[in-house]
Design a protein around this motif. Structure first.
Motif, PDB file in Angstrom:
ATOM      1  N   ALA A 113       0.784  -1.584  -0.114  1.00  0.00           N
ATOM      2  CA  ALA A 113       0.145   0.131  -0.052  1.00  0.00           C
ATOM      3  C   ALA A 113       0.538   0.719   0.239  1.00  0.00           C
ATOM      4  O   ALA A 113       1.619   0.711   0.632  1.00  0.00           O
ATOM      5  N   GLU A 117      -2.715   5.487   1.472  1.00  0.00           N
ATOM      6  CA  GLU A 117      -3.392   4.479   1.287  1.00  0.00           C
ATOM      7  C   GLU A 117      -3.532   4.101   2.782  1.00  0.00           C
ATOM      8  O   GLU A 117      -4.445   3.691   3.506  1.00  0.00           O
ATOM      9  N   TRP A 260      -1.206  -6.327  -2.307  1.00  0.00           N
ATOM     10  CA  TRP A 260      -1.716  -4.825  -1.850  1.00  0.00           C
ATOM     11  C   TRP A 260      -2.719  -5.694  -4.018  1.00  0.00           C
ATOM     12  O   TRP A 260      -3.822  -5.004  -3.875  1.00  0.00           O
ATOM     13  N   GLU A 261      -1.750  -4.760  -4.563  1.00  0.00           N
ATOM     14  CA  GLU A 261      -1.681  -5.054  -6.400  1.00  0.00           C
ATOM     15  C   GLU A 261      -2.819  -6.606  -6.727  1.00  0.00           C
ATOM     16  O   GLU A 261      -3.310  -6.457  -7.896  1.00  0.00           O
ATOM     17  N   GLY A 264      -6.744  -5.582  -5.232  1.00  0.00           N
ATOM     18  CA  GLY A 264      -6.853  -4.753  -6.516  1.00  0.00           C
ATOM     19  C   GLY A 264      -7.826  -5.369  -8.192  1.00  0.00           C
ATOM     20  O   GLY A 264      -8.433  -5.133  -7.991  1.00  0.00           O
ATOM     21  N   ARG A 265      -6.662  -6.456  -8.249  1.00  0.00           N
ATOM     22  CA  ARG A 265      -7.176  -7.147  -9.416  1.00  0.00           C
ATOM     23  C   ARG A 265      -8.338  -8.640  -8.995  1.00  0.00           C
ATOM     24  O   ARG A 265      -9.346  -9.215  -9.960  1.00  0.00           O
ATOM     25  N   TRP A 272     -13.190  -2.435  -6.567  1.00  0.00           N
ATOM     26  CA  TRP A 272     -11.821  -2.037  -5.734  1.00  0.00           C
ATOM     27  C   TRP A 272     -12.351   0.354  -5.589  1.00  0.00           C
ATOM     28  O   TRP A 272     -11.494   0.349  -4.295  1.00  0.00           O
ATOM     29  N   ALA A 273     -11.972   0.654  -6.444  1.00  0.00           N
ATOM     30  CA  ALA A 273     -11.976   1.864  -6.522  1.00  0.00           C
ATOM     31  C   ALA A 273     -13.002   2.528  -6.203  1.00  0.00           C
ATOM     32  O   ALA A 273     -13.046   3.743  -5.944  1.00  0.00           O
ATOM     33  N   ARG A 280     -11.124  -1.404   2.123  1.00  0.00           N
ATOM     34  CA  ARG A 280      -9.647  -2.171   0.968  1.00  0.00           C
ATOM     35  C   ARG A 280      -8.996  -2.468   1.921  1.00  0.00           C
ATOM     36  O   ARG A 280      -7.968  -3.752   1.663  1.00  0.00           O
ATOM     37  N   ALA A 284      -7.793  -7.120   1.469  1.00  0.00           N
ATOM     38  CA  ALA A 284      -6.411  -7.153   1.176  1.00  0.00           C
ATOM     39  C   ALA A 284      -5.946  -8.170   2.306  1.00  0.00           C
ATOM     40  O   ALA A 284      -5.596  -9.034   1.911  1.00  0.00           O
TER      41      ALA A 284
END
Length: 320
Positions: A113, A117, A260-261, A264-265, A272-273, A280, A284
Motif C-alpha cells: 500500500a 492508503e 495489495w496489487e 486490487g485485481r 476496488w476503486a 480495502r 487485502a
C-alpha cells in the motif's frame, strides 16, 4: 440490534431462557441505539436486562462483543468467549492507540500500500471489547442451568470463533460462521504471516458444522434458516472457486505481485476503486488469506527477500 453506519445494518442477538435468568448469545455494537434495542427487546420477551445471567460471545468483533461489558455492569453477568479470542482481546486492551496504528501501518506497507492508503486505512480504531470472565474450549458446556448448550470451535473468521449447539432444542447458533446469504470475512493479520492458515481452518470448520447434520440455524446477521449443513458446504464451494480464480489470475501475470496489487485485481462486491479505505484493508486481508491457503497447498510461492512481499504461481502448477 442496529449497527449505525455499517452496511450490515444489524446484529441478531439471542436470549436463551433458563431457570436462573437468560443467557445471551452475543451482545451487539457498543452504541446507545443498540443498548436501547437490547433493553427493549428483552422487555418485549418478558425479560429484564438486569436479570441476564451471562453473555456468550461467538467472537470478539465489536458488533458481537461491543455491549457485553455494559450488560455485565448492569446485571453482574459473566462474559465468556473462546480462549483464542480472549488472548486477542487482552492484547488489544494492552496496546496504546499509537502502537496499534504503527502495527497496522507497517503491515500495510509490507503489503504494497502507498503512503496515502496507509494513512486512510489506519485513521480509525474501534474500541476494544471488554475482557471475558470465562474462557471456552471446544466441546465445553456453557453455564446454562437446565439446558445443554455446547461449544463448537469454528476458527477462521477469527481464531476463537465458536458456534453453539443447543442440543435440547436442536438449534445451532452460528455467529458469523454460517450466514444464509453472504459469507464472513476471513483474513490474515498481519497480511504476510506464514505461521497460520485462517482460510484452511475456516474450510475445516465448515466441514465440522456440516457433520452435525441439518439443524435449524440462528446466525448473527440476515435471517434464521433451516439446513446448516447444506449452507456450510455451499460456502465451502464458494471459497474453493475463489481459490481457483486467484490461481488463474496469477497464472496470467508475468511478474510476481504484491498483496495489495492482487487484492486490487480480485473480484469484490463492488469495484476496488469504489471501496472505502477500511474495506480495502479488509479486502487485502481476505486476499492474503486465500494466498496463504494456495501457498500451503503448494500452488504459489512468495518471492524470497522481496519487500513488499510478492507472490507468483509455482512453475510446476502450470503443467497440465
Amino acid at each position: 440490534m442496529p449497527i449505525p453506519g455499517n452496511p450490515l445494518g444489524y446484529t441478531l442477538v439471542y436470549a436463551i431462557e433458563s431457570p436462573r435468568g437468560p443467557v445471551l448469545v452475543d451482545a451487539g455494537w457498543n452504541h446507545p441505539d443498540a443498548w436501547l434495542a437490547l433493553r427493549d427487546g428483552l422487555g418485549s420477551a418478558g425479560m429484564d436486562v438486569r436479570d441476564v445471567r451471562g453473555v456468550v460471545v461467538t467472537h470478539f468483533h465489536p458488533d458481537h462483543a461491543g455491549l457485553a461489558g455494559q450488560v455485565r455492569e448492569e446485571s453482574g453477568a459473566w462474559i465468556a468467549m473462546h480462549e483464542a479470542d480472549a488472548a486477542l482481546v487482552g492484547l488489544m486492551n494492552e496496546l496504546q492507540d499509537r502502537e496499534h496504528r504503527s502495527f497496522h501501518a507497517d503491515m500495510l506497507k509490507r503489503a504494497g500500500a502507498d503512503a496515502v492508503e496507509v494513512e486512510e486505512v489506519t485513521a480509525h480504531r474501534p474500541r476494544p471489547p471488554a475482557p471475558p470472565d470465562r474462557e471456552l474450549r471446544d466441546g465445553d458446556l456453557v453455564d446454562l442451568p437446565g439446558r445443554e448448550l455446547r461449544v463448537i470451535w469454528t476458527p477462521g473468521h477469527t481464531p476463537g470463533h465458536v458456534c453453539l449447539h443447543l442440543r435440547d432444542a436442536d438449534r445451532l447458533f452460528t455467529g458469523d460462521h454460517v450466514l444464509p446469504g453472504i459469507t464472513p470475512h476471513v483474513g490474515v493479520y498481519p497480511y504476510d504471516r506464514v505461521d497460520v492458515d485462517p482460510l484452511g481452518d475456516f474450510l475445516l470448520s465448515l466441514e465440522k458444522v456440516a457433520e452435525l447434520g441439518a439443524l435449524e440455524t440462528l446466525p448473527a446477521h440476515e435471517w434464521t434458516f433451516p439446513g446448516s449443513a447444506e449452507r456450510a458446504m455451499e460456502i465451502h464451494a464458494h471459497h474453493e472457486e475463489k481459490l481457483l480464480s486467484l490461481a488463474a489470475l496469477l497464472a496470467e501475470e508475468r511478474e510476481p505481485l504484491t498483496i495489495w496489487e492482487i487484492a486490487g485485481r480480485m473480484t469484490w462486491n463492488r469495484p476496488w476503486a469504489d471501496l472505502s479505505p477500511q474495506m480495502r484493508g479488509m479486502a487485502a486481508g481476505e486476499a492474503a488469506a486465500h494466498l496463504r491457503t494456495l501457498e500451503v497447498r503448494g500452488v504459489i510461492s512468495r518471492t524470497a527477500g522481496s519487500d513488499p512481499v510478492r507472490f507468483a504461481l509455482r512453475p510446476e502448477s502450470l503443467s497440465p
